[in-house]
Design an enzyme around this catalytic site. Structure first.
Site, PDB file in Angstrom:
ATOM      1  N   ARG A  26       0.918  -1.112  -0.145  1.00 20.89           N
ATOM      2  CA  ARG A  26       0.047   0.020  -0.005  1.00 20.89           C
ATOM      3  C   ARG A  26       0.685   1.224  -0.234  1.00 20.89           C
ATOM      4  NH1 ARG A  26      -5.312  -1.826   1.216  1.00 20.89           N
ATOM      5  NH2 ARG A  26      -5.590   0.052   0.193  1.00 20.89           N
ATOM      6  N   ARG A  30      -3.053   6.426  -0.173  1.00 20.79           N
ATOM      7  CA  ARG A  30      -3.316   6.666   1.339  1.00 20.79           C
ATOM      8  C   ARG A  30      -2.309   7.492   2.205  1.00 20.79           C
ATOM      9  NH1 ARG A  30      -5.766   1.216   4.223  1.00 20.79           N
ATOM     10  NH2 ARG A  30      -3.507   0.517   4.096  1.00 20.79           N
ATOM     11  N   ARG A  39      -6.346  12.727  -4.337  1.00 21.36           N
ATOM     12  CA  ARG A  39      -7.952  12.251  -3.759  1.00 21.36           C
ATOM     13  C   ARG A  39      -8.948  13.359  -3.545  1.00 21.36           C
ATOM     14  NH1 ARG A  39     -11.502   9.717  -3.295  1.00 21.36           N
ATOM     15  NH2 ARG A  39     -11.564   8.494  -1.736  1.00 21.36           N
ATOM     16  N   ASP A  75      -6.771  -1.785  -7.524  1.00 16.43           N
ATOM     17  CA  ASP A  75      -7.351  -2.354  -5.992  1.00 16.43           C
ATOM     18  C   ASP A  75      -7.692  -3.593  -6.557  1.00 16.43           C
ATOM     19  OD1 ASP A  75      -8.267  -1.430  -3.534  1.00 16.43           O
ATOM     20  OD2 ASP A  75      -9.887  -2.833  -4.232  1.00 16.43           O
ATOM     21  N   TYR A 152     -15.568 -10.656  -0.340  1.00 16.87           N
ATOM     22  CA  TYR A 152     -16.144  -9.507  -0.636  1.00 16.87           C
ATOM     23  C   TYR A 152     -17.374  -9.536  -1.359  1.00 16.87           C
ATOM     24  CZ  TYR A 152     -12.453  -6.506   1.147  1.00 16.87           C
ATOM     25  OH  TYR A 152     -11.427  -6.124   2.194  1.00 16.87           O
TER      26      TYR A 152
HETATM   27  O1  1CP Z   1      -0.073   0.877  -2.729  1.00 20.04           O
HETATM   28  C1  1CP Z   1      -1.091   0.597  -3.004  1.00 20.04           C
HETATM   29  O2  1CP Z   1      -1.924   1.239  -2.424  1.00 20.04           O
HETATM   30  C2  1CP Z   1      -1.415  -0.040  -4.329  1.00 20.04           C
HETATM   31  C3  1CP Z   1      -2.616  -0.190  -4.533  1.00 20.04           C
HETATM   32  C4  1CP Z   1      -3.610  -1.013  -3.788  1.00 20.04           C
HETATM   33  C5  1CP Z   1      -3.579  -2.251  -3.370  1.00 20.04           C
HETATM   34  C6  1CP Z   1      -2.390  -3.280  -3.592  1.00 20.04           C
HETATM   35  C7  1CP Z   1      -4.784  -0.516  -3.230  1.00 20.04           C
HETATM   36  C8  1CP Z   1      -5.435   0.915  -3.424  1.00 20.04           C
HETATM   37  N1  1CP Z   1      -5.537  -1.464  -2.768  1.00 20.04           N
HETATM   38  C9  1CP Z   1      -4.917  -2.727  -2.920  1.00 20.04           C
HETATM   39  C10 1CP Z   1      -5.149  -4.033  -2.327  1.00 20.04           C
HETATM   40  C11 1CP Z   1      -6.388  -4.262  -1.523  1.00 20.04           C
HETATM   41  N2  1CP Z   1      -7.565  -3.486  -1.825  1.00 20.04           N
HETATM   42  C12 1CP Z   1      -6.420  -5.256  -0.651  1.00 20.04           C
HETATM   43  C13 1CP Z   1      -5.489  -6.172  -0.431  1.00 20.04           C
HETATM   44  C14 1CP Z   1      -4.321  -5.611   0.427  1.00 20.04           C
HETATM   45  C15 1CP Z   1      -4.799  -5.407   1.936  1.00 20.04           C
HETATM   46  O3  1CP Z   1      -5.070  -6.393   2.790  1.00 20.04           O
HETATM   47  O4  1CP Z   1      -4.675  -4.231   2.316  1.00 20.04           O
HETATM   48  C16 1CP Z   1      -7.846  -5.150   0.016  1.00 20.04           C
HETATM   49  C17 1CP Z   1      -8.330  -6.091   0.979  1.00 20.04           C
HETATM   50  C18 1CP Z   1      -8.405  -4.258  -0.719  1.00 20.04           C
HETATM   51  C19 1CP Z   1      -9.813  -3.857  -0.701  1.00 20.04           C
HETATM   52  C20 1CP Z   1     -10.038  -2.550  -0.297  1.00 20.04           C
HETATM   53  N3  1CP Z   1      -9.738  -1.432  -1.168  1.00 20.04           N
HETATM   54  C21 1CP Z   1      -9.995  -1.865   0.885  1.00 20.04           C
HETATM   55  C22 1CP Z   1     -10.256  -2.579   2.282  1.00 20.04           C
HETATM   56  C23 1CP Z   1     -11.495  -2.600   3.031  1.00 20.04           C
HETATM   57  C24 1CP Z   1     -11.911  -3.508   4.178  1.00 20.04           C
HETATM   58  O5  1CP Z   1     -12.426  -4.433   3.917  1.00 20.04           O
HETATM   59  O6  1CP Z   1     -11.084  -3.292   4.909  1.00 20.04           O
HETATM   60  C25 1CP Z   1     -10.367  -0.477   0.918  1.00 20.04           C
HETATM   61  C26 1CP Z   1     -10.442   0.490   1.871  1.00 20.04           C
HETATM   62  C27 1CP Z   1      -9.996  -0.203  -0.447  1.00 20.04           C
HETATM   63  C28 1CP Z   1      -9.902   1.141  -1.250  1.00 20.04           C
HETATM   64  C29 1CP Z   1      -8.407   1.454  -1.630  1.00 20.04           C
HETATM   65  N4  1CP Z   1      -7.555   0.523  -2.362  1.00 20.04           N
HETATM   66  C30 1CP Z   1      -6.420   1.329  -2.787  1.00 20.04           C
HETATM   67  C31 1CP Z   1      -6.399   2.551  -2.087  1.00 20.04           C
HETATM   68  C32 1CP Z   1      -5.456   3.614  -2.077  1.00 20.04           C
HETATM   69  C33 1CP Z   1      -7.798   2.487  -1.395  1.00 20.04           C
HETATM   70  C34 1CP Z   1      -8.271   3.770  -0.705  1.00 20.04           C
HETATM   71  C35 1CP Z   1      -9.284   4.617  -1.119  1.00 20.04           C
HETATM   72  C36 1CP Z   1      -9.177   5.850  -0.973  1.00 20.04           C
HETATM   73  O7  1CP Z   1      -8.078   6.680  -1.494  1.00 20.04           O
HETATM   74  O8  1CP Z   1      -9.843   6.740  -0.482  1.00 20.04           O
END
Ligand code: 1CP
Length: 345
Positions: A26, A30, A39, A75, A152
């Site tokens: 990640r 974020r 964002r 994502d 999911y």
């Molecule tokens: O470095 C990076 O951020 C690369 C991009 C990336 C990756 C590898 C994002 C961007 N998401 C992911 C993988 C991801 N997404 C996973 C697996 C990794 C982990 O376990 O953390 C999972 C479970 C998700 C699902 C997801 N997407 C969630 C989790 C919700 C939950 O169930 O807890 C969330 C909040 C997102 C949104 C998301 N994806 C990525 C970002 C930067 C964000 C936040 C969105 C924003 O900016 O508001």
């Protein structure tokens, strides 16, 4: 610094390196102020679907830190949208699936669309990132593993107890296995397209599989992970197989496959690597919350993890899960530098 591009890929193949490579899960979203500024002007899905913006977010951590790999900004849930289930990233609530999959009929209704047609923007972002990075820093592609994607799809959102997921598994095993097969098929197609577009390694995120006990993993997940990883390894790029809370599943994850197994901080790295065997790499495993500690404590924890890895070939330093949004940026820089300095051979 001719070794920089090679360091991460060499470690994936358990070849010697000048020091331990490091990147952070990640890292592309974020926690960086530049990301938050983007964002403020664009929705999350809009960022993902606009290749120049997705490429820009991917490159943000590369510009700031001496990380040894880039991870594509995308994502794991993007692959679900073209299946027709209604994906939305709702403000504050995280992802929502508007039409969750709960029955065999729901599984049959999932649309099959090739990744090249459904997710061309991801492939275009890969081209843009590779054009910018060249051979300086390798690019990691990724996908969700079938269990985590299924959770999911079935729950409709993130979950604590996975009640709907496990209920489908136990009550309608045929529907469960049919769903897992569909997800394997879609994931393999998607990863192949990413590799063709230029990613140099792949991580499969099975983030939530640690909610299962070993018997359930063996019955409901292992055959599908074996199929997925077996096909992905054929692409020729190294594959990292990641999960959290997997202390009870490590041998089974190893049996499922992957060149590198991702570890979270709840396991001792040396003990876990001993259980996995010397013929596989490991990635991890600093607690993401340790990055909130003062830099001298971060230093101590890095030294402890490097000591547990013992300089063995095939260690990639990472957090045990994604970097948290409020993490101090200066502490991330301190971490990256500490890994390189303390592991220099
Ligand atoms: O470095 C990076 O951020 C690369 C991009 C990336 C990756 C590898 C994002 C961007 N998401 C992911 C993988 C991801 N997404 C996973 C697996 C990794 C982990 O376990 O953390 C999972 C479970 C998700 C699902 C997801 N997407 C969630 C989790 C919700 C939950 O169930 O807890 C969330 C909040 C997102 C949104 C998301 N994806 C990525 C970002 C930067 C964000 C936040 C969105 C924003 O900016 O508001």
């Amino acid at each position: 610094m001719s070794d920089v591009p090679a360091r991460f890929l060499r470690a994936c193949r358990r070849e010697p390196t000048d020091c331990t490579p490091v990147w952070l899960m990640r890292q592309a979203g974020r926690f960086l102020p530049e990301y938050r500024a983007l964002r403020a002007r664009h929705g999350f899905l809009e960022l993902c679907k606009t290749p120049p913006l997705a490429a820009e977010v991917t490159l943000l951590p590369i510009r700031r830190f001496a990380v040894d790999a880039a991870i594509l900004f995308a994502d794991i849930l993007l692959i679900l949208e073209p299946m027709g289930v209604g994906l939305e990233f709702a403000k504050g609530d995280g992802p929502v699936i508007h039409r969750p999959v709960r029955t065999r009929a729901d599984v049959e209704r999932l649309a099959r669309v090739p990744a090249s047609v459904a997710l061309p923007f991801v492939l275009e972002a890969i081209h843009l990132v590779r054009a910018e990075l060249g051979d300086r820093v390798p690019l990691i592609g990724f996908a969700g593993a079938p269990f985590t994607l299924a959770s999911y799809l079935i729950e409709g959102r993130g979950s604590r107890h996975y009640v709907h997921t496990k209920t489908l598994m136990y009550r309608e095993p045929q529907a469960w296995h049919a769903l897992m097969e569909r997800l394997v098929e879609a994931t393999v197609d998607y990863v192949r397209a990413q590799v063709a577009a230029g990613v140099e390694a792949v991580q499969l995120f099975d983030s939530w599989v640690g909610c299962l006990g070993p018997d359930d993993y063996r019955t409901y997940v292992l055959p599908h992970m074996r199929a997925a990883l077996g096909a992905i390894v054929q692409t020729g790029v190294p594959v990292i197989h990641f999960g959290t809370g997997t202390g009870a599943l490590l041998e089974l994850m190893r049996a499922a496959g992957g060149d590198v197994i991702g570890l979270d901080w709840r396991v001792d790295l040396a003990e876990a690597w001993g259980r996995l065997g010397a013929d596989v790499g490991v990635q991890g495993n600093l607690d993401p919350v340790a990055l909130f500690a003062p830099p001298d404590e971060i230093h101590r924890q890095v030294a402890r993890i490097l000591e547990r890895a013992g300089g063995r070939r095939g260690h990639i330093f990472n957090l045990g899960h994604g970097v948290l949004p409020e993490t101090p940026v200066a502490h991330v820089a301190a971490l990256i530098d500490a890994v390189h300095e303390l592991s220099a051979r």
